[in-house]
Design a protein around this motif. Structure first.
Motif, PDB file in Angstrom:
ATOM      1  N   TYR A  52       0.832  -1.205   0.000  1.00  0.00           N
ATOM      2  CA  TYR A  52       0.000   0.000   0.000  1.00  0.00           C
ATOM      3  C   TYR A  52       0.869   1.257   0.000  1.00  0.00           C
ATOM      4  CZ  TYR A  52      -4.753  -1.803   0.540  1.00  0.00           C
ATOM      5  OH  TYR A  52      -5.968  -2.376   0.310  1.00  0.00           O
ATOM      6  N   PHE A  53       1.883   1.279   0.872  1.00  0.00           N
ATOM      7  CA  PHE A  53       2.668   2.506   1.007  1.00  0.00           C
ATOM      8  C   PHE A  53       3.449   2.807  -0.267  1.00  0.00           C
ATOM      9  CE2 PHE A  53       6.109   5.275   2.212  1.00  0.00           C
ATOM     10  CZ  PHE A  53       5.486   6.176   3.055  1.00  0.00           C
ATOM     11  N   ILE A  54       4.097   1.790  -0.837  1.00  0.00           N
ATOM     12  CA  ILE A  54       4.912   2.023  -2.036  1.00  0.00           C
ATOM     13  C   ILE A  54       4.026   2.345  -3.231  1.00  0.00           C
ATOM     14  CG2 ILE A  54       6.518   0.937  -3.654  1.00  0.00           C
ATOM     15  CD1 ILE A  54       7.713  -0.542  -1.250  1.00  0.00           C
ATOM     16  N   MET A  55       2.840   1.702  -3.320  1.00  0.00           N
ATOM     17  CA  MET A  55       1.901   2.036  -4.390  1.00  0.00           C
ATOM     18  C   MET A  55       1.468   3.503  -4.277  1.00  0.00           C
ATOM     19  SD  MET A  55      -1.614   0.069  -5.483  1.00  0.00           S
ATOM     20  CE  MET A  55      -2.315   0.151  -3.825  1.00  0.00           C
ATOM     21  N   GLY A  56       1.198   3.955  -3.048  1.00  0.00           N
ATOM     22  CA  GLY A  56       0.834   5.354  -2.842  1.00  0.00           C
ATOM     23  C   GLY A  56       1.974   6.294  -3.173  1.00  0.00           C
ATOM     24  N   LEU A  57       3.195   5.894  -2.829  1.00  0.00           N
ATOM     25  CA  LEU A  57       4.374   6.714  -3.122  1.00  0.00           C
ATOM     26  C   LEU A  57       4.558   6.878  -4.624  1.00  0.00           C
ATOM     27  CD1 LEU A  57       6.837   8.040  -1.610  1.00  0.00           C
ATOM     28  CD2 LEU A  57       8.088   5.949  -2.166  1.00  0.00           C
ATOM     29  N   VAL A  58       4.380   5.798  -5.376  1.00  0.00           N
ATOM     30  CA  VAL A  58       4.508   5.861  -6.832  1.00  0.00           C
ATOM     31  C   VAL A  58       3.440   6.781  -7.415  1.00  0.00           C
ATOM     32  CG1 VAL A  58       4.251   4.528  -8.961  1.00  0.00           C
ATOM     33  CG2 VAL A  58       5.630   3.622  -7.085  1.00  0.00           C
ATOM     34  N   LYS A  59       2.211   6.628  -6.945  1.00  0.00           N
ATOM     35  CA  LYS A  59       1.122   7.487  -7.440  1.00  0.00           C
ATOM     36  C   LYS A  59       1.433   8.963  -7.211  1.00  0.00           C
ATOM     37  CE  LYS A  59      -2.888   4.400  -6.829  1.00  0.00           C
ATOM     38  NZ  LYS A  59      -4.132   4.228  -6.047  1.00  0.00           N
ATOM     39  N   LYS A  60       1.887   9.270  -6.003  1.00  0.00           N
ATOM     40  CA  LYS A  60       2.118  10.669  -5.641  1.00  0.00           C
ATOM     41  C   LYS A  60       3.353  11.257  -6.311  1.00  0.00           C
ATOM     42  CE  LYS A  60       2.510  14.572  -3.377  1.00  0.00           C
ATOM     43  NZ  LYS A  60       1.850  15.774  -3.928  1.00  0.00           N
ATOM     44  N   VAL A  61       4.523  10.635  -6.080  1.00  0.00           N
ATOM     45  CA  VAL A  61       5.781  11.246  -6.485  1.00  0.00           C
ATOM     46  C   VAL A  61       6.065  11.050  -7.976  1.00  0.00           C
ATOM     47  CG1 VAL A  61       8.266  11.307  -6.047  1.00  0.00           C
ATOM     48  CG2 VAL A  61       6.676  10.927  -4.159  1.00  0.00           C
ATOM     49  N   LEU A  62       5.754   9.853  -8.485  1.00  0.00           N
ATOM     50  CA  LEU A  62       6.067   9.586  -9.890  1.00  0.00           C
ATOM     51  C   LEU A  62       5.027  10.176 -10.834  1.00  0.00           C
ATOM     52  CD1 LEU A  62       7.827   8.169 -12.010  1.00  0.00           C
ATOM     53  CD2 LEU A  62       6.416   6.123 -11.703  1.00  0.00           C
ATOM     54  N   ILE A  63       3.737  10.010 -10.490  1.00  0.00           N
ATOM     55  CA  ILE A  63       2.688  10.411 -11.431  1.00  0.00           C
ATOM     56  C   ILE A  63       2.133  11.800 -11.110  1.00  0.00           C
ATOM     57  CG2 ILE A  63       0.450   9.792 -12.418  1.00  0.00           C
ATOM     58  CD1 ILE A  63       1.088   6.873 -11.829  1.00  0.00           C
ATOM     59  N   ALA A  64       1.562  11.981  -9.909  1.00  0.00           N
ATOM     60  CA  ALA A  64       0.896  13.253  -9.586  1.00  0.00           C
ATOM     61  C   ALA A  64       1.848  14.436  -9.665  1.00  0.00           C
ATOM     62  CB  ALA A  64       0.267  13.162  -8.192  1.00  0.00           C
ATOM     63  N   ASP A  65       3.035  14.302  -9.072  1.00  0.00           N
ATOM     64  CA  ASP A  65       3.967  15.431  -9.052  1.00  0.00           C
ATOM     65  C   ASP A  65       4.522  15.757 -10.435  1.00  0.00           C
ATOM     66  OD1 ASP A  65       3.496  15.518  -6.392  1.00  0.00           O
ATOM     67  OD2 ASP A  65       5.510  14.982  -5.736  1.00  0.00           O
ATOM     68  N   ASN A  66       4.576  14.769 -11.329  1.00  0.00           N
ATOM     69  CA  ASN A  66       5.020  15.041 -12.703  1.00  0.00           C
ATOM     70  C   ASN A  66       3.897  15.624 -13.556  1.00  0.00           C
ATOM     71  OD1 ASN A  66       7.903  14.243 -13.329  1.00  0.00           O
ATOM     72  ND2 ASN A  66       7.229  12.423 -12.225  1.00  0.00           N
ATOM     73  N   MET A  67       2.662  15.407 -13.160  1.00  0.00           N
ATOM     74  CA  MET A  67       1.529  16.015 -13.856  1.00  0.00           C
ATOM     75  C   MET A  67       1.312  17.461 -13.413  1.00  0.00           C
ATOM     76  SD  MET A  67       0.038  14.182 -16.142  1.00  0.00           S
ATOM     77  CE  MET A  67      -0.135  12.505 -16.755  1.00  0.00           C
ATOM     78  N   ALA A  68       1.743  17.776 -12.190  1.00  0.00           N
ATOM     79  CA  ALA A  68       1.483  19.107 -11.629  1.00  0.00           C
ATOM     80  C   ALA A  68       2.010  20.251 -12.491  1.00  0.00           C
ATOM     81  CB  ALA A  68       2.049  19.183 -10.211  1.00  0.00           C
ATOM     82  N   PRO A  69       3.258  20.231 -12.965  1.00  0.00           N
ATOM     83  CA  PRO A  69       3.734  21.364 -13.776  1.00  0.00           C
ATOM     84  C   PRO A  69       2.931  21.561 -15.063  1.00  0.00           C
ATOM     85  CG  PRO A  69       5.582  20.004 -13.043  1.00  0.00           C
ATOM     86  CD  PRO A  69       4.335  19.241 -12.731  1.00  0.00           C
ATOM     87  N   ILE A  70       2.447  20.462 -15.646  1.00  0.00           N
ATOM     88  CA  ILE A  70       1.660  20.554 -16.889  1.00  0.00           C
ATOM     89  C   ILE A  70       0.333  21.244 -16.625  1.00  0.00           C
ATOM     90  CG2 ILE A  70       0.582  19.237 -18.747  1.00  0.00           C
ATOM     91  CD1 ILE A  70       2.673  17.033 -18.208  1.00  0.00           C
TER      92      ILE A  70
END
Length: 332
Positions: A52-70
Motif C-alpha cells: 500500500y505505502f509504495i503504491m501510494g508513493l509511486v502514485k504521488k511522487v512519480l505520477i501526480a507530481d510530474n503532472m502538476a507542472p503541466i
C-alpha cells in the motif's frame, strides 16, 4: 455506537496521524473496537503494508507530481493556450488529483497497517466508471458514504416523492462542494455533479431500463458511457481547480470553441503517465483480484515483492520531481 468513556481511546481516535490530514475518513465504530483487541508484532502483515505505502508513493511522487507542472501552467494563464493544450492541462489535473489523493490514502492505509490498524479503502479505480453514480461509489468512498449517511438519509433519502429524492440529492452534492471551500467554483462543481446524478437516475428509470440496446453491443455501449462519464468528470474538474470563476469559464471556452495551440506540443511525459494510469485502471482490478484469490501466485512471493519494491523506489528516485509538492487535499 455508544460514546466511548475512555479518554485515551477517544483521543487516539481523533488524533490518529496516518489519516488525520486527508483521510480516509474513519468512523469511531470501525476504529475504536480495534483498540480493544490485543495486537502482537508477529501479526502485522508487513507485505500488505509495504504494498500500500509504495503504491501510494509511486502514485504521488512519480505520477501526480510530474503532472502538476503541466496542469499548473494551463490553469495559471488559460487565455494564452489553445484547445489542445487546454485539454492536456485538464486531463493532467484529472490524473494529478486522483493519484495525489488516492496516493495519500494508500500510504495512510499502509502506515496504519504497520501499526496494526485496518482502514477502509478510499478509492476503487474510479476512472473506469461507466456512469456518474458508479464514479461516486468509487471516488473518495469514505466521504461519499459519510455524505450519504449524515446528510442524504437524514434529509429523507430516497423516501417520499421523486422530486423530494432529487432535492435531497442536489442538497447533498451542493454541501459536498461547499465542504471543500466557500467558493462559487465549489458550488458549481457540486451542483454539476448533483445535476448529473439526477439526470442519470432519470435516464436509468425512464430510458435505460425500458429499452434494449438492439444492435449496439454491451461493450460498445459501455465504452461510450465511459467516454461520456470521463469527459464530464474532466470538465467539472475545471471548476474544482481554477482560481476564479472567470478562469473556469475561459478554460471551458478553450476546450469547446476551437482555438489553435500555437507552438504547443504535447509533453511526452504526459502521454506516458496517461497510458500508465489508464492501463493500470483497466487491468489493475483483475490483476489484484487474481493475486488476492490465488494463494500460489508468483507475485505473492516475498522475494518477488522485494524486487518490485526496489524497482518502484528506484523509478521514483529517478523520475520524481526535485521540488516537494504538497498533497492537494491538505488545503481542505
Amino acid at each position: 455506537m455508544k460514546p466511548s468513556k475512555d479518554f485515551f481511546e477517544f483521543s487516539l481516535y481523533v488524533s490518529f496521524f496516518p489519516q488525520l490530514v486527508a483521510g480516509p475518513i474513519v468512523r469511531a465504530k470501525d476504529f475504536i473496537p480495534q483498540l480493544k483487541v490485543n495486537q502482537f508484532f508477529r501479526q502485522i502483515n508487513f507485505q500488505l503494508a509495504a504494498n500500500y505505502f509504495i503504491m501510494g508513493l509511486v502514485k504521488k511522487v512519480l505520477i501526480a507530481d510530474n503532472m502538476a507542472p503541466i496542469s499548473d501552467a494551463i490553469f495559471a494563464d488559460p487565455a494564452q493556450y489553445g484547445t489542445l493544450a487546454t485539454w492536456v492541462g485538464v486531463m493532467a489535473y484529472a490524473i494529478q488529483i486522483y493519484c495525489d489523493f488516492s496516493g495519500y490514502s494508500d500510504m495512510a492505509i499502509g502506515v496504519a497497517a504497520l501499526l496494526g490498524f485496518k482502514l477502509m479503502e478510499n478509492f476503487n479505480m474510479p476512472y473506469i466508471a461507466t456512469n456518474i453514480t458508479e464514479f461516486w461509489r468509487k471516488w473518495h468512498i469514505s466521504l461519499s458514504t459519510w455524505l450519504r449517511d449524515y446528510l442524504f438519509i437524514p434529509l429523507g433519502g430516497s423516501r417520499g416523492t421523486r422530486a423530494m429524492y432529487h432535492r435531497n440529492l442536489m442538497i447533498t452534492m451542493l454541501l459536498g462542494g461547499l465542504w471543500h471551500g466557500a467558493s462559487w467554483n465549489f458550488v458549481v462543481w457540486g451542483g454539476m455533479h448533483g445535476a448529473a446524478l439526477i439526470l442519470h437516475k432519470l435516464y436509468k428509470v425512464n430510458i435505460s431500463d425500458k429499452i434494449r440496446l438492439g444492435n449496439i453491443s454491451s461493450k460498445l455501449y459501455n465504452s461510450i458511457s465511459w467516454a461520456v462519464t470521463m469527459a464530464f468528470v474532466c470538465v467539472t474538474w475545471v471548476f474544482f481547480r481554477a482560481q476564479t470563476f472567470g478562469d473556469s469559464w475561459q478554460i471551458i471556452k478553450n476546450m469547446f470553441l476551437f482555438k489553435e495551440s500555437v507552438g504547443y506540443s504535447v509533453p511526452l511525459g504526459f502521454l506516458l503517465l496517461l497510458t500508465l494510469v489508464f492501463v493500470g485502471h483497466f487491468f489493475g482490478a483483475k490483476f489484484f483480484d487474481k493475486i488476492e484469490n490465488d494463494q500460489g501466485h508468483l507475485f505473492r512471493k516475498p522475494y518477488i515483492q522485494a524486487v518490485l519494491w526496489g524497482v518502484a523506489i528506484f523509478v521514483v528516485l529517478l523520475f520524481g520531481q526535485d521540488d516537494n509538492q504538497a498533497f492537494i487535499y491538505f488545503q481542505f
